[in-house]
Design an enzyme around this catalytic site. Structure first.
Site, PDB file in Angstrom:
ATOM      1  CB  SER A   1      -0.906  -0.030   1.226  1.00  9.87           C
ATOM      2  OG  SER A   1      -1.451   1.231   1.452  1.00  9.87           O
TER       3      SER A   1
ATOM      4  CD1 TRP B   1      -1.777   1.319  -5.775  1.00  8.24           C
ATOM      5  CD2 TRP B   1      -2.092   3.114  -4.495  1.00  8.24           C
ATOM      6  NE1 TRP B   1      -2.848   2.021  -6.292  1.00  8.24           N
ATOM      7  CE2 TRP B   1      -3.055   3.127  -5.515  1.00  8.24           C
ATOM      8  CE3 TRP B   1      -2.099   4.154  -3.563  1.00  8.24           C
ATOM      9  CZ2 TRP B   1      -4.023   4.127  -5.651  1.00  8.24           C
ATOM     10  CZ3 TRP B   1      -3.052   5.153  -3.686  1.00  8.24           C
ATOM     11  CH2 TRP B   1      -3.991   5.137  -4.718  1.00  8.24           C
ATOM     12  CG  HIS B   2      -0.100   5.919  -0.995  1.00  8.74           C
ATOM     13  ND1 HIS B   2      -0.454   4.729  -0.420  1.00  8.74           N
ATOM     14  CD2 HIS B   2      -1.185   6.723  -0.864  1.00  8.74           C
ATOM     15  CE1 HIS B   2      -1.690   4.815   0.043  1.00  8.74           C
ATOM     16  NE2 HIS B   2      -2.160   6.010  -0.222  1.00  8.74           N
ATOM     17  N   GLY B   3       3.528   5.806  -3.868  1.00 12.90           N
ATOM     18  CA  GLY B   3       4.589   6.514  -4.578  1.00 12.90           C
ATOM     19  C   GLY B   3       5.880   5.728  -4.606  1.00 12.90           C
TER      20      GLY B   3
ATOM     21  CG  PHE C   1      -0.407   8.840  -4.850  1.00  8.81           C
ATOM     22  CD1 PHE C   1       0.958   9.095  -4.818  1.00  8.81           C
ATOM     23  CD2 PHE C   1      -1.194   9.353  -3.851  1.00  8.81           C
ATOM     24  CE1 PHE C   1       1.506   9.841  -3.786  1.00  8.81           C
ATOM     25  CE2 PHE C   1      -0.649  10.098  -2.813  1.00  8.81           C
ATOM     26  CZ  PHE C   1       0.697  10.339  -2.786  1.00  8.81           C
TER      27      PHE C   1
END
Lengths: 306, 484
Positions: B318, B321-323, B484
């Site tokens: 997770s 996933w954001h960056g 994102f």
């Protein structure tokens, strides 16, 4: 749907009336952009020396000390893009123009307003000089509305003051803006921050386009027998000491190599010892005493006056 | 095209008017065309990447449905690899490259891969995850493959939620494109109200807070402990108002046209535990990870150590996933550790709370959770892990100095570079936000609104419109989650 449209209209009418009132009154307020354009266009026929640049020149060059009729077209944070395009636009309307003084500072080659905190200034050029920077957002409220241009909160404060605001109190008809001699705020801490701010504005990817603009301006001027003079204005030691010497050298090299091919003179006053503490109001701006001294220097060394 | 721009305002008015004037059978075409326009307003050529994802997953869905056994699994895997591949190239390649080069340098080798000089396609992770949820649901047999290419494309590209979610499930969104949506005054005004509230959160609260947050987080070493703490609390609200503001505008814009998008935020900062926080924060993403990753890994129906590993793994993914930055990975890891720690110490904490009678004070749990979440945000917002460690460390070690300043009655916020009035306005905005949330939790605000006399209701509308105009920041600031 009709109900929504009717109610939306009724809801919007008071807002529209209020905003039209605000817009009309804000339109009447003079700011440095509208005032400069007005004064500039009134003097076009007689201008012999045109001075371009950013705040260092706005507060640092007073054309009344020139032996020729000069006009200071610079503005706060004005970039080479606007220097070039404004000059080119009015060139045909300045029959007596002999010299154009172009300010190139430590950070000028890497700067475009749109990249930084001063992007809002692009919209002033759009509204008051009808000049749109190509990358500017077309559908931006700041392009069409004075309320959004000044920012709504400030517009509201102007409304509360009855629109009795003077945004050009330091500006003179020559385009010069006076800062009184009693102001001195230079220090190491503010000097460091100032240099950092300027370095943050510098974008390597902008160098090529800015160089192209200046070279084009020089070519156009030389084709009309107008002498371009490139200057780097003086700064106080509290600014100069924090400069990245490698970057500064790169800047000099760039200027030298560019202008040697155009046989164009470069006058570097960056660390000029003739300018002392009393000549500055802060780390990189001259006060009125310094401006008088600097203008006389320019008159002597570039314009060939006494 | 940003929701907080004049461009979007004009776009929305024109599209909505057209939408209701068109006959039902042609509306999908209008929505698809304007979704393409909406996406192409950022970087036009990136529509090709989106097109690739759409084509791959459209055919994958049909092939999965028409096949059985291993072949079915193979088609699903191919679709997932294609989607993750796009993410890997456009989002993670340079991150991998930087780390690979650093590793090689550390080993004394000068081997390096070429650097990919490209802009990250906007909202890539959002629409990729939405596309993946379609093929997974078809594979699981929860969703029939969509045969209409236009409708399927619209599922991935529906403009209100295209670039920042909510990440929808096909079962919820796909059937709605076939439903007939008549103009309903109450629904339209409710959608518009939600959009206005979302815009208020974005331009009045988030973008104002951003001014202070950016100043401090750009050069944290210049600021004292209180400034660092204040900036972190401000960022905690900035990111919430920014993202939930976007979600409100997306849900509101869809609602105006008759579409129901899932709720994405539900007062997350009033949660009394980290587990509860994740049930209320970015719900569409956390349920995505739960449904498609955590449960696939075995969820909590595995031995306890494996369960903890699953949790940590999901949060690390997770974060990533954001960056493509270690700061996000650390942020994910911190939340994973919080959650595991929470489960591990649940019994002990319960007994301690009971013993100290603090279980009678729910606000204490809310404040503790808020503190933990805010601490993790430091890593999310900081420019580097080193910056984050500096901020975290100095936020704590400087507290005695703040206490000392308070004792000798010295101003404690002087270094933040903000005026007292700015801080007061910001704190008032946050209080207003939490008050609205509190009232909304206790009573249904929409119902209260409907019951109010028209002049009072309109006074509220004028107040919010004028607040947006006069206190909003209109510098075309992007939404944080767009990256994102």
């Amino acid at each position: 749907m009709k109900k929504l449209l009717a109610r939306s209209l009724i809801f919007l009418i008071p807002l529209l009336v209020f905003f039209i009132y605000l817009e009309v009154n804000l339109y009447k307020i003079q700011n440095s952009y509208s005032y400069k354009r007005q004064c500039f266009e009134q003097q076009l026929d007689s201008i012999e020396v045109l001075v371009l640049g950013s705040s260092q020149v706005v507060y640092g060059v007073n054309p009344t000390f020139f032996s020729l009729h000069g006009y200071n077209l610079s503005n706060v944070s004005q970039t080479l893009y606007y220097d070039t395009h404004l000059t080119k636009r009015y060139l045909n309307r300045m029959p007596r123009l002999k010299y154009v003084i172009i300010n190139i500072s430590y950070f000028s080659f890497g700067e475009q307003l749109i990249d930084g905190r001063e992007a809002w200034r692009d919209y002033y050029y759009s509204q008051y000089w009808d000049m749109n920077f190509p990358e500017m957002e077309y559908l931006d409220s700041k392009r069409f509305s004075k309320t959004f241009l000044y920012t709504p909160l400030r517009s509201l404060s102007y409304l509360l003051d009855g629109f009795q605001v003077n945004l050009i109190k330091n500006y003179e008809p020559s385009g010069y803006a006076r800062i009184e001699t009693t102001e001195h705020t230079q220090s190491d801490s503010t000097g460091y921050l100032r240099v950092r701010t300027h370095e943050d504005c510098f974008q390597e990817r902008r160098v090529e386009e800015n160089q192209r603009d200046v070279e084009e301006l020089i070519r156009v001027l030389q084709a009309r027998n107008i002498t371009p003079g490139i200057i780097t204005p003086p700064v106080y030691a509290t600014y100069a000491k924090f400069i990245n010497s490698k970057k500064m050298q790169q800047n000099y090299d760039r200027i030298q190599s560019m202008f040697s091919s155009y046989n164009c003179k470069y006058f570097n006053y960056f660390r000029d010892s003739r300018f002392t503490f009393d000549d500055f109001c802060d780390n990189d701006h001259l006060n009125s005493t310094g401006a008088e001294k600097f203008s006389r220097v320019l008159n002597r060394e570039i314009l060939g006056g006494q | 095209m940003l929701f907080n721009s004049l461009h979007f305002l004009l776009f929305f008015i024109v599209i909505t008017a057209f939408y209701f004037s068109l006959e039902h059978s042609k509306r999908w075409m209008l929505l698809l065309a304007c979704s393409c326009y909406f996406y192409m307003a950022f970087v036009p050529v990136y529509i090709l990447i989106l097109g690739f994802t759409v084509v791959v997953d459209y055919f994958a869905g049909i092939l999965i449905e028409n096949s059985e056994g291993r072949r079915r699994k193979m088609y699903l895997l191919s679709s997932i690899i294609a989607n993750i591949g796009v993410l890997a190239v456009f989002k993670y390649y340079n991150f991998f490259n930087d780390n690979f080069s650093a590793l090689m340098q550390g080993l004394g080798s000068s081997i390096s891969l070429p650097y990919l000089s490209i802009l990250l396609p906007i909202g890539l992770s959002f629409h990729t995850f939405q596309a993946m949820s379609y093929t997974i649901e078809v594979y699981r047999g929860h969703q029939k493959a969509e045969r209409h290419f236009g409708i399927y494309s619209l599922y991935v590209m529906f403009y209100p939620q295209l670039v920042a979610g909510p990440i929808e499930r096909p079962q919820n969104l796909l059937p709605q494109f076939r439903e007939r949506h008549d103009f309903d005054y109450a629904r339209v005004t409710s959608g518009l109200r939600l959009m206005a509230w979302g815009l208020f959160k974005k331009v009045v609260i988030a973008d104002r807070l951003a001014i202070a947050v950016d100043t401090v987080y750009t050069n944290p070493e210049r600021y004292n402990s209180l400034s660092l703490i204040l900036a972190t609390i401000f960022f905690t609200y900035q990111i919430y108002c920014d993202f939930s503001g976007y979600s409100d505008m997306a849900i509101g814009a869809a609602r105006v046209m008759g579409f129901r998008l899932m709720t994405n935020f539900n007062n997350p900062y009033q949660s009394s535990s980290i587990g509860e926080f994740w049930k209320h924060w970015h719900i569409s993403l956390s349920t995505w990870f739960k449904d498609y990753l955590f449960i696939t890994l075995g969820g909590n129906r595995v031995p306890v150590p494996r369960w903890y590993c699953n949790l940590l793994f999901v949060f690390l993914v997770s974060g990533l996933w954001h960056g493509a930055n270690w700061t996000f990975v650390v942020w994910g890891a911190i939340h994973g550790v919080y959650l595991i720690g929470g489960i591990f110490t649940f019994g002990i904490r319960k007994n301690i709370k009971k013993y100290l009678y603090v279980d009678k004070i729910p606000l204490l749990s809310v404040m503790t959770t808020f503190g933990l979440v805010a601490f993790a945000w430091i890593f999310f917002r900081a420019n580097s892990v080193n910056d984050a460690i500096y901020i975290a460390k100095h936020s704590i070690t400087g507290i005695p100095d703040i206490v000392h300043r308070l004792i000798i009655n010295q101003p404690i916020y002087e270094y933040l570079g903000l005026s007292t009035s700015f801080i007061v306005v910001m704190i008032c905005s946050i209080i207003l936000l939490e008050t609205v949330h509190y009232i909304h939790n206790k009573f249904n605000l929409a119902t209260i609104f409907q019951k109010l006399p028209t002049p009072v209701r309109w006074a509220f509308y004028y107040a919010i419109v004028l607040a947006i105009i006069f206190f909003g920041v209109f510098e075309n600031r992007q939404f944080i989650y767009f990256q994102f």
